[in-house]
Enzyme design. Structure first.
Site, PDB file in Angstrom:
ATOM      1  N   ASN A  36      31.133  55.275  44.749  1.00 37.69           N
ATOM      2  CA  ASN A  36      32.434  54.967  45.347  1.00 37.69           C
ATOM      3  C   ASN A  36      32.796  56.122  46.283  1.00 37.69           C
ATOM      4  OD1 ASN A  36      35.052  54.350  45.986  1.00 37.69           O
ATOM      5  ND2 ASN A  36      35.789  54.207  43.882  1.00 37.69           N
ATOM      6  N   ARG A 120      31.079  50.397  46.023  1.00 37.00           N
ATOM      7  CA  ARG A 120      32.396  49.810  46.242  1.00 37.00           C
ATOM      8  C   ARG A 120      32.655  49.899  47.747  1.00 37.00           C
ATOM      9  NH1 ARG A 120      37.753  51.940  46.750  1.00 37.00           N
ATOM     10  NH2 ARG A 120      39.289  50.427  46.027  1.00 37.00           N
ATOM     11  N   GLY A 239      48.835  51.097  38.429  1.00 37.45           N
ATOM     12  CA  GLY A 239      48.408  52.496  38.462  1.00 37.45           C
ATOM     13  C   GLY A 239      49.182  53.178  39.564  1.00 37.45           C
ATOM     14  N   PHE A 313      53.972  58.615  36.913  1.00 35.65           N
ATOM     15  CA  PHE A 313      54.919  57.973  35.989  1.00 35.65           C
ATOM     16  C   PHE A 313      55.295  58.874  34.814  1.00 35.65           C
ATOM     17  CE2 PHE A 313      55.848  53.537  37.069  1.00 35.65           C
ATOM     18  CZ  PHE A 313      55.171  53.472  38.273  1.00 35.65           C
TER      19      PHE A 313
HETATM   20  P1  AMP Z   1      45.679  55.160  37.958  1.00 38.07           P
HETATM   21  O1  AMP Z   1      46.000  55.165  39.424  1.00 38.07           O
HETATM   22  O2  AMP Z   1      45.225  53.843  37.446  1.00 38.07           O
HETATM   23  O3  AMP Z   1      44.758  56.306  37.558  1.00 38.07           O
HETATM   24  O4  AMP Z   1      47.067  55.460  37.196  1.00 38.07           O
HETATM   25  C1  AMP Z   1      47.746  56.662  37.371  1.00 38.07           C
HETATM   26  C2  AMP Z   1      49.143  56.526  36.820  1.00 38.07           C
HETATM   27  O5  AMP Z   1      49.073  56.219  35.409  1.00 38.07           O
HETATM   28  C3  AMP Z   1      49.974  57.800  36.957  1.00 38.07           C
HETATM   29  O6  AMP Z   1      51.247  57.509  37.514  1.00 38.07           O
HETATM   30  C4  AMP Z   1      50.126  58.246  35.541  1.00 38.07           C
HETATM   31  O7  AMP Z   1      51.347  58.908  35.323  1.00 38.07           O
HETATM   32  C5  AMP Z   1      50.099  56.954  34.777  1.00 38.07           C
HETATM   33  N1  AMP Z   1      49.829  57.213  33.369  1.00 38.07           N
HETATM   34  C6  AMP Z   1      48.708  57.664  32.791  1.00 38.07           C
HETATM   35  N2  AMP Z   1      48.889  57.858  31.465  1.00 38.07           N
HETATM   36  C7  AMP Z   1      50.175  57.535  31.197  1.00 38.07           C
HETATM   37  C8  AMP Z   1      50.988  57.523  30.019  1.00 38.07           C
HETATM   38  N3  AMP Z   1      50.503  57.899  28.841  1.00 38.07           N
HETATM   39  N4  AMP Z   1      52.275  57.116  30.132  1.00 38.07           N
HETATM   40  C9  AMP Z   1      52.767  56.760  31.321  1.00 38.07           C
HETATM   41  N5  AMP Z   1      52.060  56.721  32.467  1.00 38.07           N
HETATM   42  C10 AMP Z   1      50.788  57.118  32.414  1.00 38.07           C
END
Ligand code: AMP
Length: 426
Positions: A36, A120, A239, A313
């Site tokens: 990727n 990808r 995400g 988040f």
């Molecule tokens: P991704 O882009 O799929 O890697 O997701 C990233 C997002 O998932 C970020 O905003 C993180 O804060 C959130 N995230 C990961 N673990 C947690 C958690 N335990 N509680 C709340 N948000 C989370």
């Protein structure tokens, strides 16, 4: 009017669930390298398709920039970090292959053990929806779509060409991030702008995170014991980038991202849906041009823009817990947008059998999942709080009497790409 790729788009891929289709004795070498490429990065995983286990994974960062570094993680062994100049992706791929074959940190004796490489690739325009073995025509399409995916497509092509150069004769497979969305019907993908822009420039809704939506909708059907032909599934990929899809029998009928990943849900830094006139208004008031405005919508908006705290988040939730009202407003708006899309997609499909949460927030944020589901009482959704009290694990989180099955399905785009690669090269 049907775009070229739609005619052949089967949507739900045969590759979903290859584990049952393989006659393992027939295949001795089944390690697939998944690549990727970003503009200055390269993520990889080597997956043994006998049991779909990750043999090694890693990341090259700062390609083409001073301070390049490769972090290689062989499964069950120590992490291995190499700081070495990587002027381009070809050098990076060379270093990845060296790491994979390293006597101490490696996992294969030679590249002969790698049966094929899956890439990808962001955008295929309307030319391809299905994954495909790379040939000159495929590379031409990736190149022709540079203006549709200006950051990713050039990097994706570099990755393919680098693999061709360092592993001549090895098959490369392109798995399109836009592929899943290509089965959307015309009524879902057309923008209500002069039709000539669709004809001249292929301006339409494409959708992104396609590999994740394909994987999670397929797994939700299997895991939830749903009808593979007719199950109506909504996947919430929440995400830092966030999108939502509606599919029937694994075939996408609508998805929230558009010509670019900017449309749809509120994201970490992206606005999602917005009245386009807002752009003109801000440009005039602030004396900025449309490029700067788009940069603001992509990088400074979303939950970051509303909260002023962070795009992450966890940070926003910590701020909310400390009484920050804008953090609360950002989370409320994020959840509300997801809920509106679930309602719209339920209407579009005339029902929904299952809702699956995935990606960083979807897999880990127990409170946000619950808050979204609390809006869905009108659909007969009932969440089992104990089942929902889980992170990153495949599970049904609705109660037995819920009318809609709600699931947590961790996404695995690398495995989806590896399955597609195996299917096309075995
Ligand atoms: P991704 O882009 O799929 O890697 O997701 C990233 C997002 O998932 C970020 O905003 C993180 O804060 C959130 N995230 C990961 N673990 C947690 C958690 N335990 N509680 C709340 N948000 C989370």
């Amino acid at each position: 009017m049907v775009a070229e790729a739609d005619k052949n788009c089967s949507g739900y891929s045969d590759s979903v669930g290859t584990d049952t289709e393989l006659k393992l004795g027939d295949y001795i070498i089944m390690k697939i390298l998944v690549i990727n490429c970003g503009s200055s990065s390269l993520k990889y995983q080597l997956i043994d398709m006998n049991d779909e286990s990750v043999v090694a994974k890693g990341l090259c960062e700062r390609i083409g920039i001073e301070g390049s570094v490769l972090t290689h993680q062989p499964t069950g062994k120590d992490k291995y970090v190499i700081e070495q100049p990587m002027p381009d992706h070809k050098v990076a791929i060379g270093l990845v292959l060296d790491a994979l074959q390293d006597p101490e940190h490696g996992v294969v004796k030679s590249t002969d053990e790698i049966s094929a490489v899956g890439h990808r690739v962001l955008h295929a325009g309307t030319k391809y929806c299905e994954s495909i073995v790379v040939d000159e025509d495929v590379k031409k399409v990736v190149r022709e779509c540079f203006d549709l995916g200006p950051l990713h497509n050039p990097a994706n092509l570099m990755g393919i060409e680098a693999c061709e150069a360092v592993m001549p004769g090895k098959k490369n497979v392109a798995v399109w991030d836009t592929g899943f969305g290509m089965s959307m019907p015309e009524k879902a993908y057309l923008y209500a702008i002069p039709y000539e822009y669709f004809e001249k420039y292929e301006i339409r809704r494409y959708g992104f995170h396609g590999t994740s939506h394909m994987f999670v909708s397929g797994e939700a059907i299997k895991f939830g014991g749903l009808d593979p032909q007719n199950a109506k599934v909504i996947v919430c990929h929440l995400g830092n980038g966030a999108s939502i899809s509606a599919s029937i029998g694994g075939k996408c009928v609508d998805t929230s991202m558009g010509l670019t990943p900017l449309e749809g849900l509120i994201m970490g830094t992206r606005s999602g849906d917005i009245d386009p006139a807002v752009c003109q208004f801000i440009c005039n008031k602030e004396g900025i041009d449309i490029n700067e405005m788009l940069n603001i919508l992509n990088k400074k908006s979303g939950v970051l823009g509303i909260s002023g705290v962070s795009s992450d988040f966890r940070d926003i939730e910590a701020a909310r817990a400390a009484g920050n009202e804008r953090a609360q407003a950002a989370l409320d708006a994020f959840i509300y947008r997801v809920v509106k899309y679930i309602g719209a997609y339920t209407a579009a499909m005339n029902g929904v059998d299952a809702i699956a949460f995935t990606a960083g927030v979807g897999e880990n944020d127990i409170k946000t999942r619950k808050a979204i589901c609390e809006y869905l009482g009108y659909l007969g959704v009932k969440i089992d709080d104990e089942a929902n009290n889980i992170r990153g694990e495949r599970r049904v989180i609705s109660s037995a009497d819920s009318k809609v099955k709600v699931m947590l399905i961790p996404t695995n785009e690398e495995l989806a790409i590896a399955r597609e690669t195996l299917r096309l090269t075995k």
